[in-house]
Design a protein around this motif. Structure first.
Motif, PDB file in Angstrom:
ATOM      1  N   ARG A 136      17.504  26.706  79.460  1.00  0.00           N
ATOM      2  CA  ARG A 136      16.910  26.542  78.133  1.00  0.00           C
ATOM      3  C   ARG A 136      17.461  25.283  77.469  1.00  0.00           C
ATOM      4  O   ARG A 136      18.615  24.916  77.669  1.00  0.00           O
ATOM      5  N   ASP A 137      16.632  24.657  76.637  1.00  0.00           N
ATOM      6  CA  ASP A 137      17.110  23.585  75.770  1.00  0.00           C
ATOM      7  C   ASP A 137      17.448  24.237  74.431  1.00  0.00           C
ATOM      8  O   ASP A 137      16.573  24.522  73.620  1.00  0.00           O
ATOM      9  N   SER A 138      18.737  24.523  74.223  1.00  0.00           N
ATOM     10  CA  SER A 138      19.134  25.289  73.031  1.00  0.00           C
ATOM     11  C   SER A 138      19.714  24.398  71.926  1.00  0.00           C
ATOM     12  O   SER A 138      20.295  24.897  70.965  1.00  0.00           O
ATOM     13  N   ARG A 139      19.524  23.079  72.061  1.00  0.00           N
ATOM     14  CA  ARG A 139      20.130  22.153  71.087  1.00  0.00           C
ATOM     15  C   ARG A 139      19.685  22.443  69.652  1.00  0.00           C
ATOM     16  O   ARG A 139      20.467  22.341  68.728  1.00  0.00           O
ATOM     17  N   PHE A 140      18.413  22.772  69.478  1.00  0.00           N
ATOM     18  CA  PHE A 140      17.878  22.959  68.121  1.00  0.00           C
ATOM     19  C   PHE A 140      17.557  24.426  67.828  1.00  0.00           C
ATOM     20  O   PHE A 140      16.777  24.738  66.940  1.00  0.00           O
ATOM     21  N   SER A 141      18.169  25.314  68.600  1.00  0.00           N
ATOM     22  CA  SER A 141      17.874  26.740  68.452  1.00  0.00           C
ATOM     23  C   SER A 141      19.137  27.518  68.080  1.00  0.00           C
ATOM     24  O   SER A 141      20.237  27.190  68.515  1.00  0.00           O
ATOM     25  N   LYS A 142      18.951  28.555  67.274  1.00  0.00           N
ATOM     26  CA  LYS A 142      20.072  29.438  66.944  1.00  0.00           C
ATOM     27  C   LYS A 142      20.478  30.261  68.165  1.00  0.00           C
ATOM     28  O   LYS A 142      21.626  30.656  68.310  1.00  0.00           O
ATOM     29  N   ASP A 143      19.500  30.528  69.028  1.00  0.00           N
ATOM     30  CA  ASP A 143      19.750  31.272  70.265  1.00  0.00           C
ATOM     31  C   ASP A 143      20.376  30.318  71.289  1.00  0.00           C
ATOM     32  O   ASP A 143      19.731  29.399  71.779  1.00  0.00           O
ATOM     33  N   LYS A 144      21.638  30.520  71.589  1.00  0.00           N
ATOM     34  CA  LYS A 144      22.363  29.613  72.487  1.00  0.00           C
ATOM     35  C   LYS A 144      22.476  30.147  73.922  1.00  0.00           C
ATOM     36  O   LYS A 144      23.246  29.603  74.723  1.00  0.00           O
ATOM     37  N   THR A 145      21.711  31.208  74.260  1.00  0.00           N
ATOM     38  CA  THR A 145      21.747  31.684  75.645  1.00  0.00           C
ATOM     39  C   THR A 145      21.248  30.563  76.569  1.00  0.00           C
ATOM     40  O   THR A 145      20.298  29.861  76.229  1.00  0.00           O
ATOM     41  N   PRO A 146      21.899  30.406  77.722  1.00  0.00           N
ATOM     42  CA  PRO A 146      21.609  29.229  78.541  1.00  0.00           C
ATOM     43  C   PRO A 146      20.336  29.292  79.398  1.00  0.00           C
ATOM     44  O   PRO A 146      19.823  28.256  79.815  1.00  0.00           O
TER      45      PRO A 146
END
Length: 223
Positions: free
Chosen positions: A71-81
């Motif tokens: 996942r690209d979690s840079r701009f998401s509150k969800d940091k699951t990979p």
């Protein structure tokens, strides 16, 4: 191709979404998810080519039709990979990324679907589609009728107000407000795991051909 084991692994990943677990269980991912997905893409090469020689089915681990699991979690509150779904996009050969016309298959425990269209096009492309609908409404309306009869629903984000330069009383104002042009049809886990899934996808993608041809026309892409 896909099996119940594919869905079982995605369920386990949902419950253990961290890098250490994934690394330990990578062979399961390869056997039950990535290999079946690549075999599916390979089997879809002929049907996609028959729909339009401008779209590609590339069975590669990286840089092909299979979307990467990270996942690209840079701009998401969800940091699951990791993504807990399998995403496969047969995109236009002239396109650079996912924001391009394409046929799509989504495999996940919470929902499976077949889709076609364009997701989050950049402003220039979006503007071109809107002006095309305004100037050539009949082809677009015919595509909508075909999609509806085949059980597809056009989904995605829309503006609240009319886009700049378009009258709020325009007969197709709801269509012009769209920011995505994605036709989606749900399928079941049983259908995804069946021997007939290639035939099913081929038949359903055929129903979206008029929409795809229209979007390519709007964007001056070959079809």
């Amino acid at each position: 191709m896909f099996s119940q084991q594919s869905f079982d692994f995605l369920a386990l990943l949902t419950a253990n979404n961290d890098r250490e677990w994934f690394k330990t269980n990578q062979s399961q991912y390869e056997d039950n998810v990535r290999t079946p997905a690549l075999k599916f893409i390979e089997a879809m090469q002929g049907p996609i080519l028959a729909l339009s020689p401008r779209f590609t089915a590339i069975p590669k681990k990286v840089g092909g039709s299979l979307m990467r699991p990270q996942r690209d979690s840079r701009f998401s509150k969800d940091k699951t990979p990791y993504k807990t779904n399998v995403g496969i996009q047969f995109r236009h050969f002239q396109a650079k990324d996912v924001h391009a016309p394409g046929f799509y298959v989504h495999v996940a425990n919470d929902e499976c679907f077949i889709a076609a269209g364009i997701w989050h096009p950049e402003s220039q492309a979006l503007n071109a589609i809107r002006h095309c609908i305004d100037e050539n409404p009949n082809g677009y309306k015919k595509a909508l009728v075909t999609l509806k009869q085949a059980g597809f629903e056009l989904t995605g984000d829309s503006l609240i107000r009319p886009p700049r330069g378009f009258d709020s009383q325009h007969p197709l104002i709801d269509e012009l407000k769209r920011k995505d042009f994605i036709a989606i049809k749900p399928v079941t886990i049983e259908q995804v795991c069946s021997e007939n899934f290639i035939d099913l996808c081929t038949k359903e993608f055929e129903q979206t051909r008029s929409l795809m041809a229209y979007l390519c026309f709007a964007l001056s892409l070959d079809f």
